[in-house]
Design an enzyme around this catalytic site. Sequence first.
Site, PDB file in Angstrom:
ATOM      1  N   HIS A 115      -8.934  -3.893  -2.385  1.00  0.00           N
ATOM      2  CA  HIS A 115      -7.977  -3.147  -1.549  1.00  0.00           C
ATOM      3  C   HIS A 115      -8.354  -1.658  -1.494  1.00  0.00           C
ATOM      4  O   HIS A 115      -8.398  -1.063  -0.422  1.00  0.00           O
ATOM      5  CB  HIS A 115      -6.557  -3.336  -2.115  1.00  0.00           C
ATOM      6  CG  HIS A 115      -5.503  -2.571  -1.376  1.00  0.00           C
ATOM      7  ND1 HIS A 115      -4.534  -3.174  -0.607  1.00  0.00           N
ATOM      8  CD2 HIS A 115      -5.273  -1.232  -1.265  1.00  0.00           C
ATOM      9  CE1 HIS A 115      -3.761  -2.239  -0.068  1.00  0.00           C
ATOM     10  NE2 HIS A 115      -4.182  -1.052  -0.458  1.00  0.00           N
ATOM     11  N   GLU A 116      -8.644  -1.089  -2.672  1.00  0.00           N
ATOM     12  CA  GLU A 116      -8.994   0.344  -2.717  1.00  0.00           C
ATOM     13  C   GLU A 116     -10.339   0.602  -2.062  1.00  0.00           C
ATOM     14  O   GLU A 116     -10.534   1.603  -1.383  1.00  0.00           O
ATOM     15  CB  GLU A 116      -8.996   0.850  -4.167  1.00  0.00           C
ATOM     16  CG  GLU A 116      -7.662   0.744  -4.882  1.00  0.00           C
ATOM     17  CD  GLU A 116      -6.503   1.310  -4.087  1.00  0.00           C
ATOM     18  OE1 GLU A 116      -6.678   2.301  -3.362  1.00  0.00           O
ATOM     19  OE2 GLU A 116      -5.401   0.731  -4.163  1.00  0.00           O
TER      20      GLU A 116
ATOM     21  N   HIS B  40     -10.147   1.080   1.524  1.00  0.00           N
ATOM     22  CA  HIS B  40      -9.713   2.426   1.921  1.00  0.00           C
ATOM     23  C   HIS B  40     -10.910   3.364   2.131  1.00  0.00           C
ATOM     24  O   HIS B  40     -10.911   4.156   3.068  1.00  0.00           O
ATOM     25  CB  HIS B  40      -8.801   3.045   0.845  1.00  0.00           C
ATOM     26  CG  HIS B  40      -7.361   2.665   0.984  1.00  0.00           C
ATOM     27  ND1 HIS B  40      -6.610   2.936   2.110  1.00  0.00           N
ATOM     28  CD2 HIS B  40      -6.517   2.042   0.122  1.00  0.00           C
ATOM     29  CE1 HIS B  40      -5.376   2.493   1.932  1.00  0.00           C
ATOM     30  NE2 HIS B  40      -5.290   1.939   0.736  1.00  0.00           N
TER      31      HIS B  40
ATOM     32  N   CYS C 253       0.846  -1.190   0.000  1.00  0.00           N
ATOM     33  CA  CYS C 253       0.000   0.000   0.000  1.00  0.00           C
ATOM     34  C   CYS C 253       0.881   1.240   0.000  1.00  0.00           C
ATOM     35  O   CYS C 253       1.858   1.294   0.744  1.00  0.00           O
ATOM     36  CB  CYS C 253      -0.878  -0.024   1.253  1.00  0.00           C
ATOM     37  SG  CYS C 253      -1.989   1.388   1.383  1.00  0.00           S
TER      38      CYS C 253
HETATM   39 ZN   LIG Z   1      -3.662   0.991  -0.071  1.00  0.00          ZN
END
Ligand SMILES: [Zn+2]
Length: 196
Positions: free
Chosen positions: A147-148, A151, A105
């Site tokens: 993954h995004e 966030h 990341c």
């Molecule tokens: Zn990330």
Amino acid sequence: MILPIVAYGDAVLKKKAKTIDKDYPKLNELIENMYETMYGAYGVGLAAPQIGLAIRMFLVDASPFADDDSLSEEEQEQLKGFKKTFINAQILEEEGEEWAFNEGCLSIPDVREDVFRKPKIKIQYQDENFDTHVETYDGLIARVIQHEYDHIEGVLFTDKLSSFKKRLIKGRLTNISKGKIKIDYRMRFPAMSKKR
Ligand SMILES: [Zn+2]
């Protein structure tokens, strides 16, 4: 313009991000700056909280993965052209048997760990013109999106590790939050914005 990437430890990375609409100020400029920031740091994805904004937006460009020779030609082709902006995304379904992939990341430099996620997702989002799409993805594209997406939900990949792994990387995470790390892209550290 390249924006500083927020480092691990900043509260914005822990916030559930808010929905935006067409009237969000200077949205096109923001998207352009985010792409520039992502490419400048050799990332395959970047979410708005990582540049300090708790809004539901992230970008993905999976083309760097296309160089992986272990993938089929078809997979490589699919990755090559995959560049997308996701606004107000909602993952509707995730399915299949969880698989491990070594994730990293931009907010957590030099830390890479295997993370388990389901292989297939169905996602609803709006594009830059606020047209709504519902699409399904699998493999590496799904992985980057998951993954995004985390966030904008205020979740980091390190949150998904076992407590044993978390203990092992604790010192490195503390160093990152204090800015004690060498990086070759612009970052903003929580310790720097704190008053003494
Ligand atoms: Zn990330």
